[in-house]
Design an enzyme around this catalytic site. Structure first.
Site, short mmCIF file in Angstrom:
data_model
loop_
_atom_site.label_atom_id
_atom_site.label_comp_id
_atom_site.label_asym_id
_atom_site.label_seq_id
_atom_site.Cartn_x
_atom_site.Cartn_y
_atom_site.Cartn_z
N GLN A 93 48.54 37.21 48.97
CA GLN A 93 47.84 36.79 50.19
C GLN A 93 48.71 35.85 51.02
O GLN A 93 48.72 35.93 52.25
CB GLN A 93 46.50 36.15 49.82
CG GLN A 93 45.55 37.15 49.17
CD GLN A 93 44.12 36.63 49.07
OE1 GLN A 93 43.69 35.79 49.86
NE2 GLN A 93 43.38 37.12 48.10
N ARG A 109 51.01 23.49 41.06
CA ARG A 109 51.50 22.38 40.23
C ARG A 109 53.02 22.32 40.32
O ARG A 109 53.70 23.33 40.07
CB ARG A 109 51.09 22.59 38.78
CG ARG A 109 49.62 22.40 38.57
CD ARG A 109 49.28 22.41 37.12
NE ARG A 109 49.17 23.76 36.60
CZ ARG A 109 48.36 24.12 35.62
NH1 ARG A 109 47.61 23.22 35.03
NH2 ARG A 109 48.31 25.36 35.19
N SER A 147 43.31 30.25 39.23
CA SER A 147 42.51 31.05 38.30
C SER A 147 41.10 30.46 38.29
O SER A 147 40.91 29.29 38.63
CB SER A 147 43.12 30.98 36.90
OG SER A 147 42.95 29.68 36.39
N HIS A 172 36.65 35.05 45.22
CA HIS A 172 35.68 35.39 44.18
C HIS A 172 34.50 34.41 44.34
O HIS A 172 34.73 33.24 44.62
CB HIS A 172 36.33 35.19 42.81
CG HIS A 172 35.71 35.97 41.69
ND1 HIS A 172 34.69 36.87 41.88
CD2 HIS A 172 35.97 35.98 40.36
CE1 HIS A 172 34.36 37.41 40.71
NE2 HIS A 172 35.12 36.88 39.77
N GLU A 260 34.35 45.02 36.01
CA GLU A 260 35.54 44.91 35.16
C GLU A 260 35.19 44.95 33.66
O GLU A 260 35.95 45.46 32.85
CB GLU A 260 36.37 43.67 35.53
CG GLU A 260 35.69 42.35 35.30
CD GLU A 260 36.24 41.21 36.16
OE1 GLU A 260 37.05 41.47 37.07
OE2 GLU A 260 35.83 40.06 35.92
N GLU A 292 43.85 64.85 24.99
CA GLU A 292 42.48 65.24 25.37
C GLU A 292 41.62 64.05 25.76
O GLU A 292 40.53 64.22 26.29
CB GLU A 292 41.80 65.99 24.21
CG GLU A 292 42.31 67.41 24.00
CD GLU A 292 42.08 68.33 25.21
OE1 GLU A 292 41.18 68.07 26.02
OE2 GLU A 292 42.84 69.30 25.35
N GLU A 296 45.12 63.65 30.02
CA GLU A 296 44.54 64.59 30.98
C GLU A 296 43.61 63.85 31.96
O GLU A 296 43.55 64.20 33.15
CB GLU A 296 43.76 65.69 30.24
CG GLU A 296 43.31 66.78 31.19
CD GLU A 296 42.71 67.99 30.47
OE1 GLU A 296 42.97 68.16 29.26
OE2 GLU A 296 41.98 68.75 31.13
N SER A 318 37.50 74.75 34.60
CA SER A 318 36.99 76.05 34.17
C SER A 318 35.46 76.03 34.11
O SER A 318 34.85 74.96 33.98
CB SER A 318 37.52 76.38 32.78
OG SER A 318 36.92 75.51 31.84
N1 LIG Z 1 43.79 39.18 39.93
C1 LIG Z 1 43.02 39.99 40.63
O1 LIG Z 1 43.15 41.20 40.55
C2 LIG Z 1 41.95 39.43 41.56
C3 LIG Z 1 41.34 40.30 42.47
C4 LIG Z 1 40.43 39.78 43.36
C5 LIG Z 1 40.11 38.43 43.33
N2 LIG Z 1 40.69 37.61 42.41
C6 LIG Z 1 40.34 36.18 42.42
O2 LIG Z 1 41.41 35.48 43.05
C7 LIG Z 1 41.54 34.18 42.46
C8 LIG Z 1 42.95 34.03 41.91
O3 LIG Z 1 43.14 35.01 40.92
P1 LIG Z 1 44.55 35.35 40.26
O4 LIG Z 1 44.35 36.53 39.38
O5 LIG Z 1 45.61 35.36 41.29
O6 LIG Z 1 44.69 34.06 39.37
P2 LIG Z 1 45.74 33.75 38.25
O7 LIG Z 1 46.90 34.69 38.32
O8 LIG Z 1 45.04 33.58 36.98
O9 LIG Z 1 46.14 32.33 38.90
C9 LIG Z 1 46.95 31.51 38.33
C10 LIG Z 1 47.22 30.36 39.31
O10 LIG Z 1 46.34 29.30 39.00
C11 LIG Z 1 47.11 28.16 38.67
N3 LIG Z 1 46.36 27.39 37.68
C12 LIG Z 1 45.74 27.85 36.57
N4 LIG Z 1 45.10 26.83 35.94
C13 LIG Z 1 45.33 25.71 36.68
C14 LIG Z 1 44.93 24.36 36.58
N5 LIG Z 1 44.18 23.96 35.56
N6 LIG Z 1 45.34 23.49 37.52
C15 LIG Z 1 46.11 23.90 38.53
N7 LIG Z 1 46.53 25.17 38.71
C16 LIG Z 1 46.14 26.08 37.80
C17 LIG Z 1 48.43 28.73 38.13
O11 LIG Z 1 49.46 27.78 38.28
P3 LIG Z 1 50.61 27.51 37.18
O12 LIG Z 1 51.63 28.59 37.32
O13 LIG Z 1 51.09 26.17 37.56
O14 LIG Z 1 49.92 27.58 35.83
C18 LIG Z 1 48.62 29.92 39.08
O15 LIG Z 1 49.20 29.51 40.30
C19 LIG Z 1 40.45 34.09 41.39
O16 LIG Z 1 39.30 33.54 41.96
C20 LIG Z 1 40.20 35.56 41.05
O17 LIG Z 1 38.93 35.78 40.49
C21 LIG Z 1 41.61 38.08 41.55
#
Ligand SMILES: NC(=O)c1ccc[n+]([C@@H]2O[C@H](COP(=O)([O-])OP(=O)(O)OC[C@H]3O[C@@H](n4cnc5c(N)ncnc54)[C@H](OP(=O)(O)O)[C@@H]3O)[C@@H](O)[C@H]2O)c1
Length: 400
Positions: A93, A109, A147, A172, A260, A292, A296, A318
């Site tokens: 995004q 972070r 997350s 979300h 999901e 199977e 497929e 078929s």
């Molecule tokens: N993934 C999908 O397919 C999808 C689709 C639609 C909507 N969403 C929504 O979009 C949002 C983001 O999803 P995502 O899948 O991109 O998330 P993700 O990959 O799980 O996001 C991880 C991010 O969160 C940070 N993070 C995790 N725990 C943290 C904490 N305690 N304090 C500070 N930073 C923290 C991580 O930073 P570090 O690297 O520093 O750990 C990383 O930048 C969520 O609300 C999800 O439900 C996701």
């Protein structure tokens, strides 16, 4: 994370350095803008806020052709989009919005995995890349893409920057809808909106680069400005959506968690495994059972469903297969419907949220997840899959 006072003193300097970063990125951006412009040109220029008939029910759909670059600038040109989190969604995004000409900064972070990844993508520390608190301070639109478990943890630090006039954005409904568990209760004097791409961040980015857009849900939780809907749709387009379907925060999170856990991921593994084991128990070889059950399905039949629906897929099989499928579909329906009802109830009552927050907040989360994934990967069915995939013509060519 930075203290608030440090953030304030940084603000003027950061505005200057943002300009420097923007200049440095100019060449890169020109190429991207050309790409985005080309993408826009190839889109059909139709009226885009439409009420369409979905199987007899009328729904409102927004299209990105109603939000060309000039309109995006009109709605969001004065904003700084602070993308908080650089996981798959944050990354896609942020990059898409930047390529669409928006002023974007990233907040993660400092020094962590996401920080390093963001740097590799051209986000510059103290110019366009900040720790979470200073990014929330600078953003007029705070895009909470941590997350879902991370959102709960970071909320106490983030909420003090959500001052009057700002916009809080999610992808979300999780955090807000299950506020009793997450503690995420936005201040009453800000807009709270959602654009949730219906696919992984990788797809969000790839479709954008191909000049297409992903389907997204769009919703408004609080409209203080009176413009929350328009801003939600504009941001949704800026981050890579092609079509946006109206919903509510609650409906988005209930359907997403159900999907999901159900047909998209949980049910499909359960059904594959069950059929595979029955075939194996009856003496079929692993390759026959896998072909199977999985090969497929994914290589031949599911793409036909995707192209033109279930009856089209049936029509291309078929008459023997059609007869059997038509007879057995109601039995699978009867057996699985109670499971889906149980699943939806577990989502609605917050049980799924409780479990997600509990397990995903544990310190050994990544290790235990890897253990569970390895169990699937090392099962006979998916090991058989490795060999079957090697034999696909495209993989043969690669190894030749
Ligand atoms: N993934 C999908 O397919 C999808 C689709 C639609 C909507 N969403 C929504 O979009 C949002 C983001 O999803 P995502 O899948 O991109 O998330 P993700 O990959 O799980 O996001 C991880 C991010 O969160 C940070 N993070 C995790 N725990 C943290 C904490 N305690 N304090 C500070 N930073 C923290 C991580 O930073 P570090 O690297 O520093 O750990 C990383 O930048 C969520 O609300 C999800 O439900 C996701």
């Amino acid at each position: 994370m930075f203290a608030r006072t440090a953030c304030s003193t940084l603000r003027a300097g950061a505005r200057r350095s943002f300009a420097t970063a923007a200049a440095r990125a100019a060449t890169r951006t020109t190429a991207r803008s050309a790409l985005a412009a080309a993408a826009t040109k190839t889109m059909p220029q139709r009226r885009s806020i439409q009420t369409l008939d979905f199987g007899g029910t009328k729904e409102v759909v927004y299209e990105r052709s109603d939000y060309p670059p000039a309109k995006l600038q009109e709605v969001l040109g004065k904003d700084t989009l602070a993308v908080i989190g650089y996981g798959t969604q944050g990354r896609a995004q942020a990059l898409n919005a930047r390529d669409n000409g928006m002023k974007v900064i990233v907040g993660v972070r400092e020094g962590g995995h996401s920080w390093k990844l963001a740097q590799k993508d051209g986000w510059v520390p103290n110019e366009t890349l900040f720790d979470i608190e200073p990014a929330c301070d600078k953003g007029t639109v705070v895009m909470n893409l941590l997350s879902d478990a991370g959102q709960k943890e970071a909320w106490p630090a983030m909420k003090k920057y959500l001052t009057k006039g700002k916009t809080l954005y999610f992808s979300h409904g999780f955090g807000v809808v299950f506020a009793d568990q997450t503690g995420i209760v936005p201040p009453k004097d800000i807009d709270v909106i959602l654009a949730a791409p219906k696919g992984s961040g990788t797809t969000v980015r790839n479709l954008f680069l191909e000049g297409r857009g992903i389907n997204s849900s769009v919703a408004v939780h609080q409209d203080v400005s009176g413009k929350a809907k328009e801003r939600a749709v504009a941001i949704g387009v800026a981050v890579g959506s092609g079509y946006l379907y109206e919903t509510t925060f609650a409906k988005e999170v209930y359907s997403d968690l159900t999907g999901e856990r159900g047909v998209l991921m949980g049910a499909i593994q359960g059904m594959f495994q069950a059929q595979y084991e029955v075939l194996r128990a009856k003496g079929h070889t692993p390759s026959e059972a896998f072909n199977e059950t999985v090969e497929e399905a994914t290589q031949s039949l599911y793409p036909l469903i995707g192209a033109n629906g279930m009856d089209w897929m049936y029509a291309n099989c078929s008459t023997t297969a059609q007869r059997g499928a038509l007879d057995w579909a109601p039995k699978f329906y009867k057996a699985s419907k109670p499971v889906f009802e149980e699943l939806y109830k577990s989502v609605e009552t917050g049980e799924e949220t409780r479990r997600t927050l509990d397990v995903n907040s544990r310190s050994d989360y990544r290790e235990s997840l890897e253990k569970e994934l390895a169990e699937i990967r090392n099962s006979e069915m998916w090991r058989a899959g490795v060999t079957v995939r090697q034999l696909r013509p495209e993989n043969q060519k690669k190894s030749a």
